[in-house]
Design an enzyme around this catalytic site. Structure first.
Site, PDB file in Angstrom:
ATOM      1  N   GLU A 125      15.311   5.808 -23.407  1.00 29.88           N
ATOM      2  CA  GLU A 125      14.728   5.513 -22.101  1.00 29.88           C
ATOM      3  C   GLU A 125      15.632   5.974 -20.956  1.00 29.88           C
ATOM      4  O   GLU A 125      16.864   5.882 -21.057  1.00 29.88           O
ATOM      5  CB  GLU A 125      14.461   4.020 -21.907  1.00 29.88           C
ATOM      6  CG  GLU A 125      13.058   3.571 -22.299  1.00 29.88           C
ATOM      7  CD  GLU A 125      12.954   3.275 -23.775  1.00 29.88           C
ATOM      8  OE1 GLU A 125      11.818   3.180 -24.277  1.00 29.88           O
ATOM      9  OE2 GLU A 125      14.000   3.151 -24.428  1.00 29.88           O
ATOM     10  N   THR A 126      14.986   6.445 -19.900  1.00 28.29           N
ATOM     11  CA  THR A 126      15.621   6.664 -18.611  1.00 28.29           C
ATOM     12  C   THR A 126      14.918   5.756 -17.611  1.00 28.29           C
ATOM     13  O   THR A 126      13.691   5.759 -17.518  1.00 28.29           O
ATOM     14  CB  THR A 126      15.503   8.130 -18.166  1.00 28.29           C
ATOM     15  OG1 THR A 126      16.233   8.963 -19.083  1.00 28.29           O
ATOM     16  CG2 THR A 126      16.062   8.322 -16.763  1.00 28.29           C
TER      17      THR A 126
END
Length: 271
Positions: free
Chosen positions: A44-45
């Protein structure tokens, strides 16, 4: 755009689950956020923008935007509380899953797993429905679950910790199973201090294995809370990096606690 890389659910770098946390002054386009997530290649970002009514948080996997992510929320709160609002005791994020609150806690110096400051996240628990164990599950995982449950993700319960640790699933076959992620769990071995162990696989999101999955534990922990008859649990994610989650399950909510460690601070250059 400033970007921080934070290892979540650990108090040391190279452990836990890495997340990128981006702090743009205003919202980039969805296309740009998706491209940054693909470039980063983390599970995830996170993107955080301070709007007139407070912080808003969005999460992107390499496969697109997702509705809930635990480790990137922990990483985001760590960045805000360390670099932006160091005097604050909590941070609140508006998200696709409603308002999420992260509160500072004290780490316990007597517990080797939580020597750093602990941040506690208040998350919704997923409603689990029993689903039949199928041959397809056994073929995809390489072992037959004892039970299967379905929320946002598939939750498969195995006979023992050794089975969970030894899994070498067929990732292509996993994409044919129900649920967004496949969370695989078993009771922890006596004497380890862990109530449960798990692994989380997300090939539908272009993430083969999530090192420590907070949203997955919003399935895993409510199951074990009911099964063990206890509200407070300690969970271990048995990925190659490993990570520890301290949790309390109560009234449809899950409090997920963990430490975080800063790996890097950088700048994303404009296109």
């Amino acid at each position: 755009m400033k970007q921080y890389v934070v290892d979540a659910f650990t108090d040391r770098v190279f452990k836990g689950n890495p997340a990128a946390v981006c702090l743009p002054e205003s919202w980039p386009s969805d296309e740009l956020m998706a491209n940054i997530a693909m470039e980063n290649r983390f599970s995830e970002t996170a993107f955080i923008v301070h709007e007139p009514d407070g912080w808003r948080l969005r999460w992107f996997t390499p496969g697109g935007e997702i509705d809930l992510c635990g480790h990137a929320t922990l990483a985001s709160a760590y960045v805000i509380l360390r670099f932006v609002e160091p005097e604050a005791s909590e941070v609140r994020f508006r998200t696709m899953s409603g308002m999420l609150t992260v509160t500072r806690q004290n780490g316990s110096g007597n517990d080797r797993r939580t020597t750093g400051e602990v941040l506690s996240m208040d998350f919704p628990a997923y409603d689990l429905k029993p689903t039949p164990v199928t041959d397809a599950m056994e073929q995809a995982l390489g072992a037959r679950p004892l039970e299967a449950w379905l929320g946002r993700d598939l939750l498969c319960v195995m006979e023992n910790e050794q089975t969970v640790r030894g899994l070498k699933p067929d990732l292509a076959a996993l994409t044919g199973l129900p649920g967004l992620l496949a969370n695989i769990t078993a009771a922890g071995k006596p004497g380890t201090g862990f109530d449960c162990v798990s692994r989380s696989f997300a090939p539908k999101l272009n993430v083969p294995e999530d090192p420590v999955c907070g949203s997955g534990h919003c399935h895993i922990l409510p199951y074990w809370s009911k099964r063990l008859g206890k509200a407070t649990l300690t969970a271990y994610q048995a990925s190659a990096r490993g990570g520890v989650i301290q949790a309390t399950v109560n009234d449809g909510r899950v409090s997920l606690g963990g430490s975080a460690a800063l790996f890097s601070v950088g700048e994303i250059l404009p296109e």
